[in-house]
Design a protein around this motif. Structure first.
Motif, PDB file in Angstrom:
ATOM      1  N   GLN A 232      51.059  59.778  26.093  1.00  0.00           N
ATOM      2  CA  GLN A 232      49.400  60.928  25.252  1.00  0.00           C
ATOM      3  C   GLN A 232      49.060  60.716  26.837  1.00  0.00           C
ATOM      4  O   GLN A 232      47.902  61.407  26.470  1.00  0.00           O
ATOM      5  CB  GLN A 232      48.731  59.504  24.687  1.00  0.00           C
ATOM      6  CG  GLN A 232      49.301  59.289  23.170  1.00  0.00           C
ATOM      7  CD  GLN A 232      48.628  58.837  22.398  1.00  0.00           C
ATOM      8  OE1 GLN A 232      47.433  58.780  22.249  1.00  0.00           O
ATOM      9  NE2 GLN A 232      49.320  58.556  21.308  1.00  0.00           N
ATOM     10  N   GLY A 233      49.031  59.900  27.681  1.00  0.00           N
ATOM     11  CA  GLY A 233      48.268  60.459  28.947  1.00  0.00           C
ATOM     12  C   GLY A 233      48.188  59.753  30.319  1.00  0.00           C
ATOM     13  O   GLY A 233      49.435  58.994  30.367  1.00  0.00           O
ATOM     14  N   PHE A 234      47.286  59.173  30.919  1.00  0.00           N
ATOM     15  CA  PHE A 234      47.273  58.029  31.677  1.00  0.00           C
ATOM     16  C   PHE A 234      45.849  57.241  31.036  1.00  0.00           C
ATOM     17  O   PHE A 234      44.725  57.963  31.049  1.00  0.00           O
ATOM     18  CB  PHE A 234      47.522  58.441  33.058  1.00  0.00           C
ATOM     19  CG  PHE A 234      46.403  59.242  33.904  1.00  0.00           C
ATOM     20  CD1 PHE A 234      45.125  59.000  34.121  1.00  0.00           C
ATOM     21  CD2 PHE A 234      46.713  60.880  33.542  1.00  0.00           C
ATOM     22  CE1 PHE A 234      44.137  60.128  34.320  1.00  0.00           C
ATOM     23  CE2 PHE A 234      45.785  61.902  33.640  1.00  0.00           C
ATOM     24  CZ  PHE A 234      44.719  61.573  34.483  1.00  0.00           C
ATOM     25  N   ARG A 235      46.087  56.237  32.338  1.00  0.00           N
ATOM     26  CA  ARG A 235      44.672  55.388  31.642  1.00  0.00           C
ATOM     27  C   ARG A 235      43.586  54.653  33.829  1.00  0.00           C
ATOM     28  O   ARG A 235      45.618  53.633  33.674  1.00  0.00           O
ATOM     29  CB  ARG A 235      44.115  54.078  30.274  1.00  0.00           C
ATOM     30  CG  ARG A 235      45.083  55.193  29.294  1.00  0.00           C
ATOM     31  CD  ARG A 235      45.008  53.881  28.299  1.00  0.00           C
ATOM     32  NE  ARG A 235      45.574  54.495  26.524  1.00  0.00           N
ATOM     33  CZ  ARG A 235      46.041  53.340  25.757  1.00  0.00           C
ATOM     34  NH1 ARG A 235      45.493  52.118  25.857  1.00  0.00           N
ATOM     35  NH2 ARG A 235      45.859  54.021  24.815  1.00  0.00           N
ATOM     36  N   VAL A 236      43.244  54.063  33.731  1.00  0.00           N
ATOM     37  CA  VAL A 236      42.963  53.109  34.778  1.00  0.00           C
ATOM     38  C   VAL A 236      42.144  52.334  34.150  1.00  0.00           C
ATOM     39  O   VAL A 236      40.749  52.298  33.854  1.00  0.00           O
ATOM     40  CB  VAL A 236      42.322  54.088  35.226  1.00  0.00           C
ATOM     41  CG1 VAL A 236      41.497  53.483  36.718  1.00  0.00           C
ATOM     42  CG2 VAL A 236      43.199  55.582  36.504  1.00  0.00           C
ATOM     43  N   TYR A 237      42.462  51.123  34.644  1.00  0.00           N
ATOM     44  CA  TYR A 237      42.017  49.721  34.521  1.00  0.00           C
ATOM     45  C   TYR A 237      41.191  49.175  35.817  1.00  0.00           C
ATOM     46  O   TYR A 237      41.870  49.324  36.824  1.00  0.00           O
ATOM     47  CB  TYR A 237      43.049  48.639  34.044  1.00  0.00           C
ATOM     48  CG  TYR A 237      43.357  49.968  32.172  1.00  0.00           C
ATOM     49  CD1 TYR A 237      42.791  49.155  31.873  1.00  0.00           C
ATOM     50  CD2 TYR A 237      44.707  50.443  32.577  1.00  0.00           C
ATOM     51  CE1 TYR A 237      42.767  48.906  30.490  1.00  0.00           C
ATOM     52  CE2 TYR A 237      44.681  51.025  31.144  1.00  0.00           C
ATOM     53  CZ  TYR A 237      43.974  49.722  30.167  1.00  0.00           C
ATOM     54  OH  TYR A 237      44.344  50.585  28.907  1.00  0.00           O
ATOM     55  N   ASN A 238      40.155  48.634  35.745  1.00  0.00           N
ATOM     56  CA  ASN A 238      39.759  48.124  36.997  1.00  0.00           C
ATOM     57  C   ASN A 238      39.703  46.468  36.680  1.00  0.00           C
ATOM     58  O   ASN A 238      40.635  45.487  35.636  1.00  0.00           O
ATOM     59  CB  ASN A 238      37.841  48.135  37.053  1.00  0.00           C
ATOM     60  CG  ASN A 238      37.204  46.830  38.176  1.00  0.00           C
ATOM     61  OD1 ASN A 238      37.376  47.363  39.238  1.00  0.00           O
ATOM     62  ND2 ASN A 238      36.649  46.175  37.997  1.00  0.00           N
ATOM     63  N   SER A 239      40.298  45.814  37.939  1.00  0.00           N
ATOM     64  CA  SER A 239      40.825  44.078  37.626  1.00  0.00           C
ATOM     65  C   SER A 239      40.112  43.229  37.382  1.00  0.00           C
ATOM     66  O   SER A 239      40.021  41.696  37.041  1.00  0.00           O
ATOM     67  CB  SER A 239      41.645  43.797  38.536  1.00  0.00           C
ATOM     68  OG  SER A 239      43.029  45.089  39.039  1.00  0.00           O
ATOM     69  N   ASP A 240      38.647  43.923  38.528  1.00  0.00           N
ATOM     70  CA  ASP A 240      37.995  42.164  38.753  1.00  0.00           C
ATOM     71  C   ASP A 240      36.594  42.495  38.407  1.00  0.00           C
ATOM     72  O   ASP A 240      35.996  43.616  39.594  1.00  0.00           O
ATOM     73  CB  ASP A 240      38.558  41.327  39.692  1.00  0.00           C
ATOM     74  CG  ASP A 240      37.161  40.001  39.586  1.00  0.00           C
ATOM     75  OD1 ASP A 240      36.931  39.523  38.115  1.00  0.00           O
ATOM     76  OD2 ASP A 240      37.329  39.491  40.658  1.00  0.00           O
ATOM     77  N   PRO A 241      35.791  42.740  37.501  1.00  0.00           N
ATOM     78  CA  PRO A 241      36.537  41.679  36.511  1.00  0.00           C
ATOM     79  C   PRO A 241      36.771  43.140  35.568  1.00  0.00           C
ATOM     80  O   PRO A 241      37.178  44.469  35.989  1.00  0.00           O
ATOM     81  CB  PRO A 241      35.079  42.136  35.161  1.00  0.00           C
ATOM     82  CG  PRO A 241      34.164  43.292  35.706  1.00  0.00           C
ATOM     83  CD  PRO A 241      34.523  43.854  37.727  1.00  0.00           C
ATOM     84  N   PHE A 242      38.139  42.573  34.398  1.00  0.00           N
ATOM     85  CA  PHE A 242      38.526  43.632  33.492  1.00  0.00           C
ATOM     86  C   PHE A 242      38.105  44.400  33.321  1.00  0.00           C
ATOM     87  O   PHE A 242      36.967  43.819  31.939  1.00  0.00           O
ATOM     88  CB  PHE A 242      40.130  42.654  33.093  1.00  0.00           C
ATOM     89  CG  PHE A 242      41.186  43.555  31.999  1.00  0.00           C
ATOM     90  CD1 PHE A 242      42.045  44.143  32.937  1.00  0.00           C
ATOM     91  CD2 PHE A 242      40.847  44.692  31.135  1.00  0.00           C
ATOM     92  CE1 PHE A 242      42.732  44.649  32.442  1.00  0.00           C
ATOM     93  CE2 PHE A 242      41.559  44.839  30.380  1.00  0.00           C
ATOM     94  CZ  PHE A 242      42.762  45.401  30.614  1.00  0.00           C
ATOM     95  N   LYS A 243      38.667  46.201  33.175  1.00  0.00           N
ATOM     96  CA  LYS A 243      38.120  46.605  32.108  1.00  0.00           C
ATOM     97  C   LYS A 243      38.621  48.161  32.287  1.00  0.00           C
ATOM     98  O   LYS A 243      38.730  48.292  33.272  1.00  0.00           O
ATOM     99  CB  LYS A 243      36.270  46.792  32.160  1.00  0.00           C
ATOM    100  CG  LYS A 243      36.318  47.700  33.265  1.00  0.00           C
ATOM    101  CD  LYS A 243      34.649  48.003  33.967  1.00  0.00           C
ATOM    102  CE  LYS A 243      34.318  48.736  35.221  1.00  0.00           C
ATOM    103  NZ  LYS A 243      33.064  49.440  34.821  1.00  0.00           N
TER     104      LYS A 243
END
Length: 411
Positions: free
Chosen positions: A64-75
């Protein structure tokens, strides 16, 4: 293979652009708890995963598209959903708002033979590359855009999208290519035209080095951030080798196992004391390295608790400059004294620490802070595990999050 380039107004310099944590970017998800889904109603198909250059973030291409996540802390930092379809390649540039996007086969607006340079702050495409065949991968530096096709690699200037270099390669459907990320060095590693050989371009020095890494085809490799060390694995998947990219010298060899395996990823810690690898055997292996980076170090990302500081050495071709005086902590066979008589694996260096996962899932590894390893799975899973830097052995799981619920497929 020709390409078509189009631009939309001015191409901005990535180093001057803000980061993904600006307040106007879309909804964020809270940190997941062990064995918890971030979104129970999420049935999105996961198409790809990729770390940013320092492992601080990762991007997920979805149906459906794309997402970006932070690794530390995970979110979850933000997501972009489209009606036209998803993206099979999402490449970040550190934490800035510029991304390279390649559409999936089902994307009606963005086909898989087109690369979009997307500015998420302006929510618009600022550049576009079209090719006659499907794009296998895209790699970004602050000053370059590198597009990988199955048999060719194109290197563009980021500021004006002008084509600077073209490199012919051996068949490369996985899009294997690595870049250095120090501002004063530009090193590119890719498969050469010969099986098992890696071509290393030191563009700043105008030097090309061909490294005969393996007898079999290359399956996976990675560079240190300054491009002076290269770690490689072949399709056989039993050995991982570390080379000096300036003269091609093999500095160390470690053994994942004796049975054939598909190596999914290789990662080097910022201080080059540790190497991690994942494979279809379902085990993440950590190896202790005896090599050190030559040249300007990675001190901005080095944690003193993880090992000795890097040092500068003017002679980049001296083996003494690359080999640590410590013998390393990888265990070896108890029969290693019979080296030269028994098969080679009896005298190999085996992994220092291990973490066990499912065998039927594609996992990617990276290093976090404080002797931790980050693991991404194409089943939508995220793991954080710690290892004992003195004794090694089985790693301890610290965190588990399922950030995409649906069954997914690796690219």
């Amino acid at each position: 293979m020709s390409s078509t380039v189009s631009t939309s107004r001015e191409i901005l310099q990535p180093a001057r652009i803000g980061n993904y944590e600006s307040p106007h970017i879309g909804a964020s998800a809270t940190s997941g708890q062990p064995n918890a889904y971030l979104n129970e109603s999420d049935e999105t198909e996961l198409l790809s995963l990729s770390w940013n250059q320092d492992y601080g973030c990762f991007a997920a291409g979805t149906s459906q598209g794309f997402r970006v996540y932070n690794s530390d802390p995970f979110k979850e930092t933000f997501r972009r959903d489209l009606k036209s379809g998803g993206f099979q390649i999402v490449e970040m540039l550190f934490r800035c708002n510029i991304l390279a996007l390649v559409g999936s086969g089902s994307n009606s607006q963005y086909p898989p033979n087109k690369v979009l340079i997307w500015d998420d702050h302006q929510s618009r495409c600022i550049g576009e590359f079209a090719f006659r065949s499907e794009v296998s991968a895209v790699k970004l530096r602050r000053d370059r855009i590198v597009v990988i096709l199955e048999h060719k690699i194109y290197v563009y200037n980021f500021m004006d999208l002008k084509l600077l270099h073209q490199i012919a390669t051996h068949a490369n459907p996985r899009g294997l290519c690595c870049l250095s990320h120090h501002s004063n060095t530009f090193v590119l590693a890719c498969p050469s035209l010969q099986r098992g050989q890696i071509r290393v371009e030191h563009f700043g020095l105008n030097v090309t080095k061909l490294i005969n890494a393996h007898d079999s085809n290359i399956a996976c490799f990675t560079l240190t951030l300054d491009g002076l060390l290269l770690a490689t694995a072949s399709t056989k998947g039993t050995l991982i080798r570390i080379f000096n990219t300036m003269d091609g010298t093999r500095l160390q060899e470690v053994r994942r196992g004796v049975d054939k395996a598909e190596i999914y990823s290789i990662a080097l810690s910022s201080n080059v004391q540790w190497l991690a690898t994942s494979s279809d055997r379902g085990t993440v292996h950590i190896f202790s390295l005896r090599v050190r980076v030559v040249g300007e170090g990675l001190s901005s990302h080095t944690n003193a608790a993880q090992g000795p500081a890097l040092f500068h050495q003017n002679s980049s071709t001296s083996l003494d400059a690359f080999i640590s005086p410590n013998a390393g902590a990888n265990p070896g066979s108890s029969l290693s004294f019979m080296r030269g008589v028994l098969p080679k694996y009896f005298s190999s260096e085996w992994s220092f620490a291990q973490f066990h996962l499912r065998e039927d899932t594609h996992f990617m590894v990276a290093f976090g802070s404080q002797n931790t390893v980050l693991i991404l799975g194409m089943d939508g899973s995220f793991y954080r595990a710690s290892f004992d830097p003195v004794n090694g052995g089985e790693m301890l799981q610290m965190e588990y999050v399922r950030f995409v619920k649906a069954d997914s497929k690796p690219r």
